[in-house]
Design a protein around this motif. Structure first.
Motif, short mmCIF file in Angstrom:
data_model
loop_
_atom_site.label_atom_id
_atom_site.label_comp_id
_atom_site.label_asym_id
_atom_site.label_seq_id
_atom_site.Cartn_x
_atom_site.Cartn_y
_atom_site.Cartn_z
N LEU A 193 0.82 -1.20 0.00
CA LEU A 193 0.00 0.00 0.00
C LEU A 193 0.87 1.26 0.00
N ILE A 194 1.90 1.27 0.83
CA ILE A 194 2.79 2.42 0.91
C ILE A 194 3.55 2.60 -0.41
N TYR A 195 4.01 1.51 -0.98
CA TYR A 195 4.73 1.55 -2.26
C TYR A 195 3.81 2.11 -3.35
N ARG A 196 2.59 1.62 -3.38
CA ARG A 196 1.62 2.07 -4.39
C ARG A 196 1.36 3.58 -4.24
N ARG A 197 1.20 4.02 -3.01
CA ARG A 197 0.97 5.45 -2.77
C ARG A 197 2.15 6.29 -3.20
N ARG A 198 3.36 5.81 -2.94
CA ARG A 198 4.56 6.55 -3.33
C ARG A 198 4.62 6.70 -4.85
N ILE A 199 4.28 5.63 -5.57
CA ILE A 199 4.27 5.69 -7.03
C ILE A 199 3.21 6.69 -7.51
N GLU A 200 2.05 6.65 -6.89
CA GLU A 200 0.99 7.59 -7.27
C GLU A 200 1.41 9.02 -6.97
N ASP A 201 2.13 9.25 -5.88
CA ASP A 201 2.63 10.59 -5.56
C ASP A 201 3.60 11.09 -6.64
N ILE A 202 4.47 10.21 -7.11
CA ILE A 202 5.40 10.58 -8.17
C ILE A 202 4.64 10.94 -9.44
N GLU A 203 3.63 10.13 -9.78
CA GLU A 203 2.82 10.41 -10.97
C GLU A 203 2.14 11.78 -10.85
N LEU A 204 1.62 12.08 -9.68
CA LEU A 204 0.95 13.36 -9.46
C LEU A 204 1.93 14.53 -9.60
N LYS A 205 3.14 14.39 -9.04
CA LYS A 205 4.14 15.43 -9.16
C LYS A 205 4.48 15.69 -10.63
N ILE A 206 4.62 14.62 -11.40
CA ILE A 206 4.93 14.76 -12.82
C ILE A 206 3.83 15.53 -13.53
N LYS A 207 2.59 15.16 -13.29
CA LYS A 207 1.47 15.84 -13.94
C LYS A 207 1.43 17.32 -13.58
N ARG A 208 1.63 17.64 -12.33
CA ARG A 208 1.60 19.05 -11.90
C ARG A 208 2.73 19.85 -12.52
N LEU A 209 3.92 19.26 -12.57
CA LEU A 209 5.05 19.96 -13.17
C LEU A 209 4.87 20.14 -14.67
N GLU A 210 4.29 19.16 -15.33
CA GLU A 210 4.01 19.30 -16.76
C GLU A 210 3.01 20.42 -17.02
N ARG A 211 2.00 20.53 -16.15
CA ARG A 211 1.04 21.64 -16.28
C ARG A 211 1.73 22.98 -16.04
N GLU A 212 2.60 23.01 -15.05
CA GLU A 212 3.33 24.25 -14.77
C GLU A 212 4.20 24.64 -15.95
N GLN A 213 4.86 23.65 -16.55
CA GLN A 213 5.72 23.90 -17.70
C GLN A 213 4.90 24.42 -18.89
N GLU A 214 3.75 23.83 -19.10
CA GLU A 214 2.87 24.32 -20.18
C GLU A 214 2.42 25.75 -19.90
N GLY A 215 2.19 26.06 -18.64
CA GLY A 215 1.78 27.40 -18.26
C GLY A 215 2.84 28.44 -18.55
N LEU A 216 4.10 28.02 -18.58
CA LEU A 216 5.19 28.96 -18.87
C LEU A 216 5.10 29.53 -20.28
N ILE A 217 4.55 28.76 -21.20
CA ILE A 217 4.50 29.23 -22.58
C ILE A 217 3.25 30.05 -22.87
N ASP A 218 2.45 30.27 -21.86
CA ASP A 218 1.27 31.12 -22.01
C ASP A 218 1.70 32.57 -21.80
N ILE A 219 1.99 33.23 -22.91
CA ILE A 219 2.39 34.64 -22.84
C ILE A 219 1.33 35.49 -23.52
N SER A 220 0.12 35.27 -23.13
CA SER A 220 -1.02 35.97 -23.70
C SER A 220 -0.90 37.48 -23.49
N PRO A 221 -1.53 38.25 -24.39
CA PRO A 221 -1.57 39.70 -24.17
C PRO A 221 -2.30 40.02 -22.87
N LEU A 222 -2.11 41.24 -22.41
CA LEU A 222 -2.73 41.65 -21.15
C LEU A 222 -4.25 41.58 -21.22
#
Length: 111
Positions: free
Chosen positions: A34-63
């Motif tokens: 159970l702990i191992y499974r949760r740790r893997i899921e935590d890593i997956e979640l971190k990856i998804k959040r960082l990918e969203r953050e990275q995509e957000g960096l290229i949003d240079i919309s006008p004001l």
């Protein structure tokens, strides 16, 4: 009626060594899995959040929609942050791959 009731405490005291070891092994194994499974899921979640953050960096919309002026975009900051996020995501993907392989090896289950 008393014959139907089983004294759990007495039964527990009467268990043999193999039964005790098997029960403890199952408990430890289930907790670890159970702990191992949760740790893997935590890593997956971190990856998804960082990918969203990275995509957000290229949003240079006008004001606003009528403006031709972009938000305060700083190329140096963008490049530095994008590289940092890319490396972090890469490292997390490696951790994820290793953790999934170990999980499958240790618990005999696919993740």
């Amino acid at each position: 009626m008393e014959a139907e009731l089983k004294p759990r405490f007495i039964e527990s005291l009467q268990r043999n060594n193999d039964q005790i070891r098997e029960e403890r092994a199952r408990t430890i194994g289930a907790d670890s899995e159970l702990i191992y499974r949760r740790r893997i899921e935590d890593i997956e979640l971190k990856i998804k959040r960082l990918e969203r953050e990275q995509e957000g960096l290229i949003d240079i919309s006008p004001l606003d929609r009528n403006s031709l002026t972009f938000a305060d975009f700083q190329p140096e900051t963008f490049v530095q942050k994008d590289i940092e996020l890319s490396l972090t995501i890469r490292n997390l993907n490696i951790q994820l791959e290793v953790a999934v392989k170990r999980f499958e090896y240790l618990f005999g289950k696919t993740f």
